[in-house]
Design an enzyme around this catalytic site. Structure first.
Site, PDB file in Angstrom:
ATOM      1  N   ASN A   1       0.844  11.630   5.984  1.00  0.00           N
ATOM      2  CA  ASN A   1      -0.309  11.365   6.837  1.00  0.00           C
ATOM      3  C   ASN A   1      -1.213  12.567   7.035  1.00  0.00           C
ATOM      4  OD1 ASN A   1      -0.017   8.538   7.633  1.00  0.00           O
ATOM      5  ND2 ASN A   1       1.980   9.264   8.298  1.00  0.00           N
TER       6      ASN A   1
ATOM      7  N   LYS B   1       4.017  -6.922   4.065  1.00  0.00           N
ATOM      8  CA  LYS B   1       3.819  -5.525   3.735  1.00  0.00           C
ATOM      9  C   LYS B   1       3.573  -4.781   5.054  1.00  0.00           C
ATOM     10  CE  LYS B   1       0.568  -3.340   3.152  1.00  0.00           C
ATOM     11  NZ  LYS B   1      -0.004  -2.505   4.230  1.00  0.00           N
TER      12      LYS B   1
ATOM     13  N   THR C   1       0.874  -1.187   0.000  1.00  0.00           N
ATOM     14  CA  THR C   1       0.000   0.000   0.000  1.00  0.00           C
ATOM     15  C   THR C   1       0.909   1.235   0.000  1.00  0.00           C
ATOM     16  OG1 THR C   1      -0.244  -0.099   2.391  1.00  0.00           O
ATOM     17  CG2 THR C   1      -1.970  -1.138   1.069  1.00  0.00           C
TER      18      THR C   1
ATOM     19  N   GLU D   1       6.665   5.269   6.954  1.00  0.00           N
ATOM     20  CA  GLU D   1       6.298   6.428   6.124  1.00  0.00           C
ATOM     21  C   GLU D   1       7.244   7.601   6.365  1.00  0.00           C
ATOM     22  OE1 GLU D   1       2.383   6.448   7.482  1.00  0.00           O
ATOM     23  OE2 GLU D   1       1.638   5.217   5.844  1.00  0.00           O
TER      24      GLU D   1
ATOM     25  N   THR E   1      -1.673  -1.632   6.652  1.00  0.00           N
ATOM     26  CA  THR E   1      -1.784  -2.619   7.700  1.00  0.00           C
ATOM     27  C   THR E   1      -0.520  -3.446   7.611  1.00  0.00           C
ATOM     28  OG1 THR E   1      -3.386  -4.113   8.704  1.00  0.00           O
ATOM     29  CG2 THR E   1      -2.868  -4.493   6.400  1.00  0.00           C
TER      30      THR E   1
ATOM     31  N   SER F   1      -8.645  12.659  -0.275  1.00  0.00           N
ATOM     32  CA  SER F   1      -9.207  12.613  -1.627  1.00  0.00           C
ATOM     33  C   SER F   1      -8.225  13.099  -2.692  1.00  0.00           C
ATOM     34  CB  SER F   1     -10.467  13.448  -1.697  1.00  0.00           C
ATOM     35  OG  SER F   1     -10.187  14.756  -1.284  1.00  0.00           O
TER      36      SER F   1
END
Lengths: 453, 453
Positions: A448, A227, A196, A326, A238, A453
């Site tokens: 984050n 992952k 992801t 991240e 996740t 959108s």
């Protein structure tokens, strides 16, 4: 800013235990990996005999170039074990897997028989209620039909956006394609399909010789894919791992070995102290490397070696997840030793690893042991401040709870390393724990804080 | 990205409890401040009768424009209480204060007699060993000589860089100057002098009438100053509060009232989940608003009113600290109700408030209830996901553990407010807790990731 700290040159104690002026020795390093294990170059979840894997674009994501469905399928039914998230908000696929496996329950290892694991990315199927559980059951049925096995032998996992219903159409085209293309070489595509916010696929495999553990002529493999980054961003990410081995083991014996390996690896990773709704780790054992041989039994040298291999694979993937956190620029390894008991060691290491102040200091290449000390001090671990020693990147920076002068230029040079070791000795006992995390960067906030959108 | 969530218009349940299509009502608001208390405009730590305050530049900092020494001095010896950090790495001034007060110990409220509180900023005198304790004792002695009281009646606090020895010379010139200039109007300068990374001084005061609580003709004041932002940046910051009142109270009765007020205010603030080495909160009661009157006794209406005033002052300052968190753009108020017990309510609220994912979502103006749910789910609080309701900024976003469609434009409008309320009902009982924090911005990373020198 700090005249003691600014003093360059060979580090020496300043009011700390030991003879003043004598060089301060770094704390000892961690134990190396066992010699008996050999890495499999390029190996992954289909490296063990009896498994095939595939990754395809099924349509959970709009980008047709992006793989979003992974399948791991065994030639025969396998002994299987799994550990799942302890989050109360556990997702539908986790709930449905627990229905299929024995001895399940929040946090307890589950086990049973499995032929395939199917994972989609893009939609997490979390916070979706009964309709979500029905979708997870349908995902297993579609896969079972394509593989030719009972639905009870298909384990499922999802990762992606929370609170959105899982579409079934992509499974109807994607699963047959995955079954048709699954191969021993398909592990890499499968590892890509479960990503992801991960920036890199994560897979590895190790082998060990059966000769010296009672399985003459056999060579066993443990391989895996995983992952996870930004543990855990509930609307995008996740932690999912699928581990396979061709060693013969009973499912009931796999379960505690998987629990131990997960506790020593995935459960030691913290990027932002959150735990996902979907975290799942699966282990399938085919026995295909020693057909007809008796299962490896707990307490035997073979089982101990298998457990080592399992730990090694899981730790490798866990470190890769932390390093891929991240916005991460550095992998941080926090080791606390000298704790009064294992719970104290864990709490102290975890508190340091979760401290945004420690993580921003590493991002700023600042060997700021005061932030480490403050985190240790509020962790709940029992110790006296005058007994504490801290090293950062192998440089002694605190002894006896007091500042140790160190070479700031040398520290800055060492911060160029991709891995930053923070080691503390609490001087309160002999328990030890290691936790992996990453630094906190501007990019973390951007990733984050960006509107979805 | 999320068709359910993207649906605009009046919010309606989607599979949640209640009649489908019926508007979802927001969770009820928190209780307002008591009417009996009146704010004192511009009031601070010297608003209560019997106190004077000063802030001077003593020389702990290089910038001669920057105040770095604060003094609060009473006309007569006062009943005093204090609460201190529970961090094992507690600083020298904390250790020295504990020597002077009765019933002290980690986390327990201490009490005794005090005439003055002296605070320096710039150097924390933490991780400085016995030499640090000697410096803290000298700081008290110098102040006692200038005030004309025993050293045992001077309480001390320091905030600033950790691991550096506290210079005494600035006290020798600064303290006499502070004693000479201390006045009823000096609270504002004192509040400035204790700032570190704070961007604003923090002070407030409230009064209440003695007529209706058994002290006819008297009007009582509770005033305070505090510093704290980025709870807690060990090399630059800490949380320090000095509270004064002119109500008559015995020291032994002050202590539990201060502990209760601190637990309901300062201990509910979390900016980055760290707790400082130097956190200290002092309360002095002069009795000067009702000379000769009997002390307010626990269980009486007067004592209850005083406790309300104390709570109000501490909560106001705690909220100001959260709003002034490093790099903060929004104050976040997390309220968890419907918890099985108070510990669950606290754990759940604190876990949400500490979640970097929740804090970055607020920074990104994203009403991302999935991140709130994941934090609740891993907090350890007991509840069922299908019983959970969540509001963000008064908008229902989750009912029965499932997504509630809401007006995204309205949500974005509400995010313009300086305060973001996140409210969750666990549906598991009747316990409630509120915690304050701030969002996580790029500036937080810049402030804390910049190399110190």
């Amino acid at each position: 800013m700090d005249n003691e700290k600014a003093a360059a040159g060979v580090a020496s104690t300043a009011g700390a235990p030991g003879t003043p002026g004598e060089p301060v020795r770094p704390l000892p390093p961690a134990a190396p990996a066992p010699d008996a294990l050999a890495a499999v170059p390029g190996g992954g979840v289909a490296a063990a005999l009896g498994f095939r894997a595939a990754g395809v674009h099924a349509g959970f994501r709009d980008d047709p170039e992006r793989l979003d469905l992974a399948l791991v399928v065994a030639d025969e039914p396998c002994a299987a074990a799994a550990v799942f998230t302890r989050n109360v908000f556990c997702a539908a696929p986790v709930q449905v897997n627990r229905e299929k496996l024995d001895e399940g329950g929040p946090g307890a290892p589950s086990y049973g028989t499995a032929r395939a694991v199917v994972v989609n990315s893009g939609v997490a199927n979390a916070a979706t209620g009964e309709r979500g559980r029905e979708a997870a059951r349908a995902m297993a049925s579609i896969t079972a039909d394509a593989v030719g096995c009972p639905a009870s032998e298909v384990l499922v996992a999802s990762t992606g956006v929370i609170g959105v219903h899982l579409p079934l159409e992509p499974f109807r085209t994607g699963v047959p394609e995955a079954v048709a293309t699954a191969s021993r070489a398909g592990g890499a595509a499968a590892a890509r399909a479960i990503m992801t916010t991960d920036t890199r696929p994560k897979e590895c495999a190790v082998t060990f010789d059966g000769d010296d553990v009672g399985y003459p002529g056999a060579r066993f493999t443990v391989g895996a894919m995983a992952k996870g980054s930004g543990m855990i961003m509930p609307d995008m990410a996740t932690m999912i791992a699928v581990v396979t081995t061709d060693a013969p083991v009973l499912a009931a014996d796999l379960a505690p070995a998987l629990r131990a390996a997960a506790d020593a690896s995935f459960n030691r990773v913290t990027v932002d102290s959150d735990t996902s709704t979907n975290d799942s780790c699966f282990l399938l054992a085919s026995g295909a490397a020693a057909p007809g041989a008796p299962p490896m039994a707990p307490g035997t040298p073979a089982f101990a070696r298998l457990a080592q291999a399992l730990d090694q694979v899981c730790v490798t993937l866990a470190r890769a997840m932390a390093a891929d956190g991240e916005g991460a620029t550095r992998l941080i390894t926090v080791t606390v030793r000298g704790a009064a008991d294992p719970a104290d060691a864990q709490a102290a290491a975890r508190t340091v690893a979760n401290s945004p102040l420690v993580k921003t200091a590493v991002y700023g290449h600042d060997a700021n042991w005061g932030r480490v000390a403050a985190a240790l001090g509020r962790s709940g671990a029992a110790f006296r401040q005058e007994d504490v020693a801290i090293d950062i990147l192998g440089l002694p920076v605190c002894r006896g709870g007091l500042t140790v002068p160190f070479d700031e230029d040398e520290a800055l040079r060492r911060f160029e390393s991709p891995e930053v070791a923070i080691t503390a000795d609490l001087g309160a006992g002999s328990a030890e724990a290691t936790v992996w995390t990453c630094d906190f960067s501007h990019d973390y906030v951007s990733i984050n804080g960006d509107y979805r959108s």
